[in-house]
Design a protein around this motif. Structure first.
Motif, PDB file in Angstrom:
ATOM      1  N   PRO A 158      31.048  22.354 -25.601  1.00 42.13           N
ATOM      2  CA  PRO A 158      30.086  21.504 -24.880  1.00 42.13           C
ATOM      3  C   PRO A 158      28.910  21.115 -25.779  1.00 42.13           C
ATOM      4  N   LEU A 159      28.545  19.827 -25.716  1.00 40.59           N
ATOM      5  CA  LEU A 159      27.456  19.304 -26.532  1.00 40.59           C
ATOM      6  C   LEU A 159      26.515  18.466 -25.672  1.00 40.59           C
ATOM      7  N   LEU A 160      25.272  18.424 -26.069  1.00 34.66           N
ATOM      8  CA  LEU A 160      24.307  17.500 -25.490  1.00 34.66           C
ATOM      9  C   LEU A 160      23.985  16.459 -26.550  1.00 34.66           C
ATOM     10  N   ALA A 161      24.187  15.183 -26.220  1.00 36.65           N
ATOM     11  CA  ALA A 161      23.908  14.085 -27.148  1.00 36.65           C
ATOM     12  C   ALA A 161      22.630  13.380 -26.719  1.00 36.65           C
ATOM     13  N   LEU A 162      21.708  13.197 -27.680  1.00 33.36           N
ATOM     14  CA  LEU A 162      20.424  12.577 -27.400  1.00 33.36           C
ATOM     15  C   LEU A 162      20.157  11.453 -28.395  1.00 33.36           C
ATOM     16  N   SER A 163      19.527  10.387 -27.906  1.00 28.75           N
ATOM     17  CA  SER A 163      19.080   9.300 -28.776  1.00 28.75           C
ATOM     18  C   SER A 163      17.614   9.029 -28.436  1.00 28.75           C
ATOM     19  N   CYS A 164      16.754   9.037 -29.462  1.00 25.07           N
ATOM     20  CA  CYS A 164      15.311   8.916 -29.252  1.00 25.07           C
ATOM     21  C   CYS A 164      14.705   7.967 -30.287  1.00 25.07           C
ATOM     22  N   VAL A 165      13.523   7.464 -29.967  1.00 22.60           N
ATOM     23  CA  VAL A 165      12.740   6.690 -30.932  1.00 22.60           C
ATOM     24  C   VAL A 165      11.348   7.314 -30.993  1.00 22.60           C
ATOM     25  N   HIS A 166      10.894   7.611 -32.213  1.00 18.81           N
ATOM     26  CA  HIS A 166       9.555   8.135 -32.444  1.00 18.81           C
ATOM     27  C   HIS A 166       8.663   6.981 -32.883  1.00 18.81           C
ATOM     28  N   MET A 167       7.438   6.939 -32.375  1.00 20.44           N
ATOM     29  CA  MET A 167       6.521   5.833 -32.635  1.00 20.44           C
ATOM     30  C   MET A 167       5.333   6.294 -33.477  1.00 20.44           C
ATOM     31  N   ALA A 168       4.858   5.405 -34.350  1.00 19.60           N
ATOM     32  CA  ALA A 168       3.619   5.619 -35.108  1.00 19.60           C
ATOM     33  C   ALA A 168       2.694   4.464 -34.756  1.00 19.60           C
ATOM     34  N   GLY A 169       1.727   4.719 -33.888  1.00 19.69           N
ATOM     35  CA  GLY A 169       0.926   3.626 -33.363  1.00 19.69           C
ATOM     36  C   GLY A 169       1.826   2.700 -32.564  1.00 19.69           C
ATOM     37  N   PRO A 170       1.743   1.386 -32.787  1.00 15.22           N
ATOM     38  CA  PRO A 170       2.569   0.454 -32.014  1.00 15.22           C
ATOM     39  C   PRO A 170       3.962   0.236 -32.599  1.00 15.22           C
ATOM     40  N   ARG A 171       4.242   0.834 -33.771  1.00 12.21           N
ATOM     41  CA  ARG A 171       5.496   0.562 -34.479  1.00 12.21           C
ATOM     42  C   ARG A 171       6.463   1.735 -34.380  1.00 12.21           C
ATOM     43  N   PRO A 172       7.778   1.463 -34.288  1.00 13.27           N
ATOM     44  CA  PRO A 172       8.751   2.543 -34.375  1.00 13.27           C
ATOM     45  C   PRO A 172       8.671   3.233 -35.740  1.00 13.27           C
ATOM     46  N   PHE A 173       8.683   4.558 -35.746  1.00  9.74           N
ATOM     47  CA  PHE A 173       8.611   5.347 -36.979  1.00  9.74           C
ATOM     48  C   PHE A 173      10.001   5.747 -37.452  1.00  9.74           C
ATOM     49  N   CYS A 174      10.815   6.226 -36.535  1.00  7.02           N
ATOM     50  CA  CYS A 174      12.204   6.534 -36.874  1.00  7.02           C
ATOM     51  C   CYS A 174      13.028   6.658 -35.601  1.00  7.02           C
ATOM     52  N   ARG A 175      14.339   6.527 -35.774  1.00  8.89           N
ATOM     53  CA  ARG A 175      15.265   6.739 -34.666  1.00  8.89           C
ATOM     54  C   ARG A 175      15.971   8.069 -34.895  1.00  8.89           C
ATOM     55  N   GLU A 176      16.102   8.831 -33.842  1.00  8.80           N
ATOM     56  CA  GLU A 176      16.747  10.144 -33.896  1.00  8.80           C
ATOM     57  C   GLU A 176      18.005  10.135 -33.033  1.00  8.80           C
ATOM     58  N   GLU A 177      19.106  10.530 -33.627  1.00  6.35           N
ATOM     59  CA  GLU A 177      20.362  10.703 -32.886  1.00  6.35           C
ATOM     60  C   GLU A 177      20.825  12.136 -33.127  1.00  6.35           C
ATOM     61  N   ARG A 178      20.943  12.900 -32.053  1.00  9.57           N
ATOM     62  CA  ARG A 178      21.117  14.345 -32.191  1.00  9.57           C
ATOM     63  C   ARG A 178      22.234  14.884 -31.286  1.00  9.57           C
ATOM     64  N   LEU A 179      22.951  15.865 -31.804  1.00  8.87           N
ATOM     65  CA  LEU A 179      23.900  16.659 -31.034  1.00  8.87           C
ATOM     66  C   LEU A 179      23.401  18.098 -31.005  1.00  8.87           C
ATOM     67  N   ILE A 180      23.388  18.713 -29.832  1.00  3.42           N
ATOM     68  CA  ILE A 180      22.978  20.116 -29.684  1.00  3.42           C
ATOM     69  C   ILE A 180      24.156  20.896 -29.112  1.00  3.42           C
ATOM     70  N   SER A 181      24.485  22.011 -29.743  1.00  2.00           N
ATOM     71  CA  SER A 181      25.564  22.866 -29.242  1.00  2.00           C
ATOM     72  C   SER A 181      25.059  23.666 -28.047  1.00  2.00           C
ATOM     73  N   LEU A 182      25.667  23.440 -26.893  1.00  4.40           N
ATOM     74  CA  LEU A 182      25.256  24.175 -25.691  1.00  4.40           C
ATOM     75  C   LEU A 182      25.791  25.598 -25.686  1.00  4.40           C
ATOM     76  N   ALA A 183      26.760  25.896 -26.540  1.00  3.41           N
ATOM     77  CA  ALA A 183      27.216  27.273 -26.679  1.00  3.41           C
ATOM     78  C   ALA A 183      26.135  28.109 -27.359  1.00  3.41           C
ATOM     79  N   ALA A 184      25.426  27.508 -28.325  1.00  7.87           N
ATOM     80  CA  ALA A 184      24.361  28.218 -29.039  1.00  7.87           C
ATOM     81  C   ALA A 184      23.028  28.141 -28.296  1.00  7.87           C
ATOM     82  N   VAL A 185      22.799  27.013 -27.599  1.00  8.05           N
ATOM     83  CA  VAL A 185      21.510  26.803 -26.916  1.00  8.05           C
ATOM     84  C   VAL A 185      21.775  26.285 -25.500  1.00  8.05           C
ATOM     85  N   PRO A 186      22.239  27.134 -24.595  1.00  6.68           N
ATOM     86  CA  PRO A 186      22.569  26.653 -23.244  1.00  6.68           C
ATOM     87  C   PRO A 186      21.364  26.099 -22.493  1.00  6.68           C
TER      88      PRO A 186
END
Length: 242
Positions: A127-155
Motif C-alpha cells: 500500500p502506498l500514498l501518492a501525493l502531488s504538491c506545489v510549494h510557493m515562494a511569494g507569488p511564484r511557484p518554487f517547486c513541484r513535489e511528487e511523492r510516494l509514501i510506504s504505508l507499511a512503514a508509515v501507516p
C-alpha cells in the motif's frame, strides 16, 4: 568628515534601505524595473553619483541586475540546496526573504505496481500514498513535489492532514530515516509541469529525486522539480585521507 559628505552617506543609506525594503517585502517583485538613476536622484534630492553608488552596491549583493540602455531590474533570487542533505523547503524559501506557501494538488491511495516498483523499494502490491504538491515562494511557484509514501512503514500517513503540513516536514518529524539516496537530473518542462511551475513549456528544470529508508524498510520516494533558472545545488567536500 565634512557636512556634505555626511549628508551624502546618510542619503546613501536611506536610498539603499528604501530599495532593499521594497525588494525584500515583494513590493518590487523579480523582473520589476527600478526607476532610472535620474528619477531617483530627483526624488531624493541628491546627486546622480550617490544613486549610482547605491545601484552598484545593490548589484554586487545580487538584488538587482543592471542592463545597459534598459535600466536596473530586480533579480530572481537563487535558492541553494545541499546535495547530500534532506532540506526543509519552507526554510529554503524563507532564506530568500520570501513568504512560503503550499498547495496539495492530488492525493490517492494505490498499490505498488510495475511503475511504482521502479521508484520505491517495496514489495509488489504494497500500500502506498501518492501525493502531488506545489510549494510557493511569494507569488511564484518554487517547486513541484511528487511523492510516494510506504504505508507499511508509515501507516499514520494514510490519515495525516497534508493540506495543513507539507509531507516532507511531516515525515521528518514522524519517522527517523537511516539511509537516503539522491539522484539529480535536468529535464525540459512538459505541459503539465510548465503549468504547475508557471514557466514556458520546454523550459529547463532541475529535478532532485530522493529515496529514504528506516528500520522498517523504504519510507518514501520524492521527486522535486525546480525551475532551472532559479535553483542551484551546493556541496562541500574535504580531501580524502591519503
Amino acid at each position: 568628515m565634512t557636512e556634505d559628505s555626511g549628508r551624502e552617506r546618510t542619503l546613501h543609506q536611506r536610498i539603499l534601505g528604501d530599495i532593499e525594503g521594497r525588494i525584500v517585502s515583494g513590493e518590487w517583485p523579480p523582473g520589476h524595473r527600478l526607476p532610472f538613476e535620474m528619477e531617483l536622484a530627483a526624488q531624493y534630492g541628491c546627486s546622480r553619483m550617490t544613486v549610482n553608488k547605491v545601484m552598484t552596491q545593490l548589484a554586487k549583493s545580487g538584488l538587482i541586475e543592471r542592463r545597459r540602455k534598459s535600466g536596473s531590474f530586480v533579480t530572481q533570487p537563487q535558492a541553494q540546496s545541499a546535495v547530500l542533505e534532506i532540506t526543509d523547503i519552507e526554510a529554503e524559501v524563507r532564506s530568500l526573504n520570501l513568504a512560503y506557501g503550499f498547495r496539495l494538488m492530488k492525493r490517492a491511495l494505490r498499490k505498488a505496481g510495475e511503475e511504482e516498483l521502479r521508484l520505491i523499494d517495496v514489495a509488489e502490491g504494497a500500500p502506498l500514498l501518492a501525493l502531488s504538491c506545489v510549494h510557493m515562494a511569494g507569488p511564484r511557484p518554487f517547486c513541484r513535489e511528487e511523492r510516494l509514501i510506504s504505508l507499511a512503514a508509515v501507516p499514520e500517513a494514510e490519515t495525516a492532514d497534508f493540506t495543513a503540513t507539507p509531507p516532507g516536514q511531516w515525515l521528518i518529524g514522524q519517522v527517523p530515516w537511516s539511509a537516503a539516496e539522491h539522484r539529480i537530473r535536468a529535464v525540459n518542462a512538459g505541459a503539465d509541469m510548465a503549468a504547475a511551475l508557471a514557466i514556458a513549456k520546454g523550459a529547463a528544470c532541475l529535478v532532485v529525486e530522493r529515496r529514504t529508508w528506516s528500520g522498517q524498510g523504504a519510507v518514501t520516494q520524492v521527486c522535486l522539480t525546480y525551475p532551472g533558472d532559479s535553483h542551484t545545488l551546493m556541496a562541500r567536500f574535504t580531501p580524502a585521507s591519503q
